[in-house]
Each structure stands twice: as structure tokens, then as C-alpha cells.
Design an enzyme around this catalytic site. Structure first.
Site, PDB file in Angstrom:
ATOM      1  N   ARG A  24       0.834  -1.211   0.000  1.00 14.16           N
ATOM      2  CA  ARG A  24       0.000   0.000   0.000  1.00 14.16           C
ATOM      3  C   ARG A  24       0.873   1.267   0.000  1.00 14.16           C
ATOM      4  O   ARG A  24       0.954   1.972  -1.000  1.00 14.16           O
ATOM      5  CB  ARG A  24      -0.959  -0.038   1.217  1.00 14.16           C
ATOM      6  N   ASP A  25       1.567   1.523   1.101  1.00 13.38           N
ATOM      7  CA  ASP A  25       2.364   2.751   1.190  1.00 13.38           C
ATOM      8  C   ASP A  25       3.521   2.689   0.191  1.00 13.38           C
ATOM      9  O   ASP A  25       3.908   3.696  -0.410  1.00 13.38           O
ATOM     10  CB  ASP A  25       2.910   2.915   2.609  1.00 13.38           C
ATOM     11  N   HIS A 220       5.102   4.627  12.664  1.00 21.19           N
ATOM     12  CA  HIS A 220       5.130   4.551  11.196  1.00 21.19           C
ATOM     13  C   HIS A 220       6.179   5.549  10.715  1.00 21.19           C
ATOM     14  O   HIS A 220       5.900   6.735  10.539  1.00 21.19           O
ATOM     15  CB  HIS A 220       3.731   4.900  10.684  1.00 21.19           C
ATOM     16  N   HIS A 222       8.950   7.031   8.077  1.00 23.21           N
ATOM     17  CA  HIS A 222       9.558   7.103   6.749  1.00 23.21           C
ATOM     18  C   HIS A 222      11.026   7.454   6.961  1.00 23.21           C
ATOM     19  O   HIS A 222      11.396   8.039   7.975  1.00 23.21           O
ATOM     20  CB  HIS A 222       8.826   8.131   5.881  1.00 23.21           C
ATOM     21  N   CYS A 253       4.567   9.196   0.026  1.00 22.93           N
ATOM     22  CA  CYS A 253       3.162   9.597  -0.036  1.00 22.93           C
ATOM     23  C   CYS A 253       2.982  10.554  -1.208  1.00 22.93           C
ATOM     24  O   CYS A 253       3.680  11.564  -1.297  1.00 22.93           O
ATOM     25  CB  CYS A 253       2.734  10.275   1.262  1.00 22.93           C
ATOM     26  N   ASN A 262       9.260   4.061   3.410  1.00 21.92           N
ATOM     27  CA  ASN A 262       9.158   3.745   4.836  1.00 21.92           C
ATOM     28  C   ASN A 262      10.456   3.093   5.315  1.00 21.92           C
ATOM     29  O   ASN A 262      11.268   2.622   4.508  1.00 21.92           O
ATOM     30  CB  ASN A 262       8.048   2.713   5.073  1.00 21.92           C
TER      31      ASN A 262
HETATM   32  P1  HMG Z   1     -13.227  14.277  -2.800  1.00 23.01           P
HETATM   33  O1  HMG Z   1     -12.961  14.590  -4.213  1.00 23.01           O
HETATM   34  O2  HMG Z   1     -13.377  15.401  -1.822  1.00 23.01           O
HETATM   35  O3  HMG Z   1     -14.467  13.286  -2.686  1.00 23.01           O
HETATM   36  O4  HMG Z   1     -12.034  13.336  -2.314  1.00 23.01           O
HETATM   37  P2  HMG Z   1     -16.012  13.601  -2.503  1.00 23.01           P
HETATM   38  O5  HMG Z   1     -16.415  13.016  -1.205  1.00 23.01           O
HETATM   39  O6  HMG Z   1     -16.267  15.046  -2.730  1.00 23.01           O
HETATM   40  O7  HMG Z   1     -16.651  12.769  -3.712  1.00 23.01           O
HETATM   41  C1  HMG Z   1     -16.404  13.128  -5.061  1.00 23.01           C
HETATM   42  C2  HMG Z   1     -16.607  11.937  -5.975  1.00 23.01           C
HETATM   43  O8  HMG Z   1     -15.628  10.943  -5.678  1.00 23.01           O
HETATM   44  C3  HMG Z   1     -17.961  11.225  -5.793  1.00 23.01           C
HETATM   45  O9  HMG Z   1     -18.331  10.726  -7.067  1.00 23.01           O
HETATM   46  C4  HMG Z   1     -17.643  10.076  -4.902  1.00 23.01           C
HETATM   47  O10 HMG Z   1     -18.505   8.972  -5.045  1.00 23.01           O
HETATM   48  C5  HMG Z   1     -16.253   9.706  -5.361  1.00 23.01           C
HETATM   49  P3  HMG Z   1     -19.506  11.416  -7.924  1.00 23.01           P
HETATM   50  O11 HMG Z   1     -20.713  11.386  -7.029  1.00 23.01           O
HETATM   51  O12 HMG Z   1     -18.991  12.806  -8.171  1.00 23.01           O
HETATM   52  O13 HMG Z   1     -19.568  10.560  -9.127  1.00 23.01           O
HETATM   53  N1  HMG Z   1     -15.501   9.076  -4.260  1.00 23.01           N
HETATM   54  C6  HMG Z   1     -14.909   7.874  -4.332  1.00 23.01           C
HETATM   55  N2  HMG Z   1     -14.790   6.973  -5.320  1.00 23.01           N
HETATM   56  C7  HMG Z   1     -14.109   5.830  -5.002  1.00 23.01           C
HETATM   57  N3  HMG Z   1     -13.594   5.569  -3.779  1.00 23.01           N
HETATM   58  C8  HMG Z   1     -13.688   6.447  -2.790  1.00 23.01           C
HETATM   59  C9  HMG Z   1     -14.370   7.667  -3.055  1.00 23.01           C
HETATM   60  N4  HMG Z   1     -14.647   8.738  -2.287  1.00 23.01           N
HETATM   61  C10 HMG Z   1     -15.320   9.581  -3.027  1.00 23.01           C
HETATM   62  N5  HMG Z   1     -13.176   6.178  -1.573  1.00 23.01           N
HETATM   63  C11 HMG Z   1     -11.102  11.688  -0.843  1.00 23.01           C
HETATM   64  C12 HMG Z   1     -11.931  12.948  -0.950  1.00 23.01           C
HETATM   65  C13 HMG Z   1     -10.825  11.441   0.611  1.00 23.01           C
HETATM   66  C14 HMG Z   1     -11.893  10.518  -1.423  1.00 23.01           C
HETATM   67  C15 HMG Z   1      -9.792  11.886  -1.659  1.00 23.01           C
HETATM   68  O14 HMG Z   1      -9.163  13.019  -1.179  1.00 23.01           O
HETATM   69  C16 HMG Z   1      -8.848  10.708  -1.557  1.00 23.01           C
HETATM   70  O15 HMG Z   1      -9.110   9.651  -2.092  1.00 23.01           O
HETATM   71  N6  HMG Z   1      -7.694  10.892  -0.843  1.00 23.01           N
HETATM   72  C17 HMG Z   1      -6.767   9.796  -0.602  1.00 23.01           C
HETATM   73  C18 HMG Z   1      -5.351  10.277  -0.676  1.00 23.01           C
HETATM   74  C19 HMG Z   1      -4.430   9.130  -0.367  1.00 23.01           C
HETATM   75  O16 HMG Z   1      -4.757   7.968  -0.556  1.00 23.01           O
HETATM   76  N7  HMG Z   1      -3.214   9.460   0.148  1.00 23.01           N
HETATM   77  C20 HMG Z   1      -2.247   8.452   0.505  1.00 23.01           C
HETATM   78  C21 HMG Z   1      -2.610   7.667   1.735  1.00 23.01           C
HETATM   79  S1  HMG Z   1      -2.240   8.528   3.245  1.00 23.01           S
HETATM   80  C22 HMG Z   1      -0.582   8.165   3.551  1.00 23.01           C
HETATM   81  O17 HMG Z   1       0.090   7.622   2.708  1.00 23.01           O
HETATM   82  C23 HMG Z   1      -0.028   8.462   4.916  1.00 23.01           C
HETATM   83  C24 HMG Z   1       0.174   7.202   5.780  1.00 23.01           C
HETATM   84  O18 HMG Z   1       1.063   6.286   5.134  1.00 23.01           O
HETATM   85  C25 HMG Z   1       0.748   7.579   7.159  1.00 23.01           C
HETATM   86  C26 HMG Z   1       1.968   8.519   7.076  1.00 23.01           C
HETATM   87  O19 HMG Z   1       2.953   8.180   6.404  1.00 23.01           O
HETATM   88  O20 HMG Z   1       1.899   9.558   7.724  1.00 23.01           O
HETATM   89  C27 HMG Z   1      -1.160   6.461   6.015  1.00 23.01           C
HETATM   90 MG    MG Z   2       3.207   6.451   5.172  1.00 26.26          MG
END
Ligand code: HMG
Ligand code: MG
Length: 312
Positions: A24-25, A220, A222, A253, A262
Site C-alpha cells: 500500500r504505502d 510509522h 519514513h 506519499c 518507509n
Molecule cells: P473528494 O474529491 O473530496 O471526494 O475526495 P467527494 O467526497 O467530494 O466525492 C467526489 C466523488 O468521488 C464522488 O463521485 C464520490 O462517489 C467519489 P460522484 O458522485 O462525483 O460521481 N468518491 C470515491 N470513489 C471511489 N472511492 C472512494 C471515493 N470517495 C469519493 N473512496 C477523498 C476525498 C478522501 C476521497 C480523496 O481526497 C482521496 O481519495 N484521498 C486519498 C489520498 C491518499 O490515498 N493518500 C495516501 C494515503 S495517506 C498516507 O500515505 C499516509 C500514511 O502512510 C501515514 C503517514 O505516512 O503519515 C497512512
Molecule cells: Mg506512510
């Protein structure tokens, strides 16, 4: 294969859980398309190498993280390969739409991921710091009602690329709020790898003072500044027994400038083996998996242990 000489430290726990986040990450930031079959083989090999927890993918918006747009297909392949074990692999879920998609595939463990800072909440979740809770609250409630286990991540615990230093109190406040939504564990993310061991100890002390004991916490790290292993040792000495790591040190990320991979799982396992701390991980199988994955990605692993043990 060479292994470290074991010199036990009686002050340390006898066993820790390595929470593998490579699929995933590690892969979420890759620019080239990785075939879903390769991802499934990666997860299966990690399970076979004895990793007790392997986070498989994310049910996030496919436009936001295109590399993980194949989450549903991956879980189908894994179910065919691993049977019910596939349902035990945690997946990231930001909202109710993500939860629905995860439930459809039978996932039993999800993780929400909040931000300790305003800027990263906006960049990563398209929400303000406060709005993120409104998104997570019904997601966690419904997940718990369905009998799922929920992990919560909090990002930018040690620094933020836009805001700079992040006060410990702010991290504790956000982290506790996320945990109190109904999580079983809170993973403290050093998203951009700027933390140092004294900071780790201070943050853990502050969480303990706020009522979150070390056994509810995971770290966690990095490795952007090469501090991840030192930071893990500081947390281990403090009493933390769950560590996130990524096979071969893959990762970063996509929404955090300057986030690299990581802490490499091999580097962590090597250190823990030398300290006599059990992980259940077969280092030889793990190194061979990361060497194979490095070949798939076409570049050498950044893990010192993978390179030293003859991998790519
Ligand atoms: P948004 O554009 O604000 O979504 O994104 P919305 O709620 O306004 O919805 C807009 C449209 O997207 C809608 O469709 C929803 O159905 C669809 P429409 O009605 O317009 O046809 N939608 C989705 N479709 C599929 N799957 C979904 C989904 N949600 C909405 N889940 C959102 C908001 C949170 C979804 C977006 O910002 C997003 O996906 N962000 C994820 C970013 C990400 O994955 N970053 C990496 C992970 S975090 C990380 O790596 C850190 C970590 O490792 C810890 C660390 O290192 O600190 C964990
Ligand atoms: Mg991370």
C-alpha cells in the site's frame, strides 16, 4: 544467509508485530503501472515470509491515487490465492464510499488516515482538519457496527513540509480524537521522515499522559533523513510493540512533498533479530521477495540490509 549475532537486551519486549505496508504505502506512489498480478504475488510472498499483517491496498478515489485503482481486482486475486486470509489483510478507507467498496470485497480490517495538520488534511483528503472527523465518524461507526477492526493513522506527527514544526500537543489532540472514534490502534506517522529519537520519546510520553498507552500505539516511520531505525529503537525502548515497515524500503506519499520510502522491513527485522526480539519473519524469504520486487520496478532497493544480503 548471514544473520546478526544475538545479544539480548532484557529491558526490551520479547516479541513485536511488524505491520507490513509495502503493497500500500510502498506502491501507492509508483509512476509506472504495476500489473495487478505482480501486486498479488508481492502480497502472497510477504504473507509466506511470515509477516503477520500485510496492508494490501487502499479504497481511495482512483483519480487521487491511480496506482491503487485496482484495489477490488487485487482483493479478488488474493481471495483466489489465499482464501479467507485475504479478508484479514488491512485496507485503507477514507470515507463511506471507500468502506462500501471494502465491504463488498469482505475486508475485515480497515484503516482511516487523518492529518495532524491543516495543510495536509486539505492536500491529502480535500477536507479541513475539522472536516476530516465528519468524514471519518460515520465511516468508523458503520465499520464497527459491521464487526470490522479499525486502525487509525495520524500523519505529520513530527513535522509538515508546508507548516514546519508540528506541536506535540496538536498531534496528541488529533490522534486521540481519531482513536476515540473507535479505533483499536493509532499509528503515529512520520510522513516526511524528519523525526529524531528524542522527539519520539517526547511524543510517546505525551500520548501516555493523555491516556493512550504504548500498547495502543504503532510507529510509522519514513526514512527520508535516515532516522527511521534510530527512531524505531527509541520507540521500542519506550514500550511500543507494533512497527510499520515496507519491504525493501519502498514508498512515499503522493500528497506529501519530500516523503520517501518507509523504514525498510529488512532493516527493522535485522535489528530486532540482533536484539533477540521475535517477529516470526523469515528474513531470507523477505529479502528474496524485495529483490524480486526491485527487479519488477527496475531499480535497486534502498534497504541497506537487502543490498548487504546480496539482493538488488
Ligand atoms: P473528494 O474529491 O473530496 O471526494 O475526495 P467527494 O467526497 O467530494 O466525492 C467526489 C466523488 O468521488 C464522488 O463521485 C464520490 O462517489 C467519489 P460522484 O458522485 O462525483 O460521481 N468518491 C470515491 N470513489 C471511489 N472511492 C472512494 C471515493 N470517495 C469519493 N473512496 C477523498 C476525498 C478522501 C476521497 C480523496 O481526497 C482521496 O481519495 N484521498 C486519498 C489520498 C491518499 O490515498 N493518500 C495516501 C494515503 S495517506 C498516507 O500515505 C499516509 C500514511 O502512510 C501515514 C503517514 O505516512 O503519515 C497512512
Ligand atoms: Mg506512510
Amino acid at each position: 544467509m548471514r544473520t546478526p549475532q544475538v545479544v539480548r537486551d532484557p529491558g526490551l519486549p520479547g516479541r513485536v508485530t511488524v505491520f507490513e505496508v509495502g503493497p500500500r504505502d510502498g506502491l501507492q506512489n509508483e509512476q509506472t503501472v504495476i500489473p495487478v498480478e505482480t501486486k498479488a504475488a508481492f502480497v502472497r510472498r510477504l504473507v509466506e515470509a511470515g509477516l503477520p499483517v500485510v496492508e494490501a491496498t487502499s479504497f481511495v478515489h482512483p483519480t487521487w491515487v491511480p496506482q491503487l485503482a485496482d484495489a477490488a481486482e487485487l482483493l479478488d486475486l488474493l481471495a483466489a490465492d489465499l482464501g479467507d486470509t485475504a479478508k484479514e489483510l488491512p485496507v485503507l478507507v477514507p470515507n463511506e464510499r471507500g468502506l462500501d467498496r471494502a465491504l463488498e470485497k469482505g475486508a475485515r480490517h480497515i484503516a482511516i488516515f487523518g492529518s495532524a495538520t491543516e495543510t495536509f488534511a486539505q492536500r491529502n483528503l480535500n477536507r479541513s482538519l475539522d472536516e476530516q472527523f465528519a468524514m471519518f465518524e460515520p465511516t468508523v461507526r458503520r465499520a464497527r457496527d459491521a464487526g470490522l477492526d479499525v486502525r487509525a493513522y495520524v500523519s505529520m506527527c513530527f513535522g509538515d513540509p508546508w507548516e514546519g514544526e508540528v506541536p506535540v500537543d496538536q498531534v496528541v489532540e488529533v490522534g486521540k480524537r481519531l482513536f476515540d472514534l473507535g479505533a483499536s490502534q493509532l499509528s503515529l506517522g512520520d510522513t516526511i521522515g524528519v523525526g529524531t529519537p528524542g522527539h519520539v520519546t517526547a511524543l510517546l510520553d505525551a500520548f501516555n499522559a493523555a491516556g493512550l498507552a504504548d500498547d495502543a500505539l504503532a510507529m510509522h516511520f519514513h526514512d527520508t533523513y535516515g532516522q527511521a531505525l534510530s527512531n524505531a529503537l527509541a520507540a521500542l525502548r519506550h514500550g511500543v510493540t507494533t512497527f510499520d515497515a515496507s519491504a525493501g524500503g519502498l514508498g512515499g506519499c503522493p500528497y506529501a512533498k519530500s516523503a520517501t520510502g518507509n523504514l525498510a522491513t529488512e532493516d527493522l527485522v535485522w535489528m530486532l533479530s540482533g536484539l533477540g526480539v521475535e517477529t516470526g519473519v523469515d528474513l531470507e524469504k523477505l529479502v528474496s521477495t524485495s529483490t524480486w520486487m526491485a527487479q519488477q520496478l527496475g531499480r535497486p532497493s534502498p534497504s541497506a540490509v537487502v543490498r548487504a544480503l546480496g539482493g538488488a
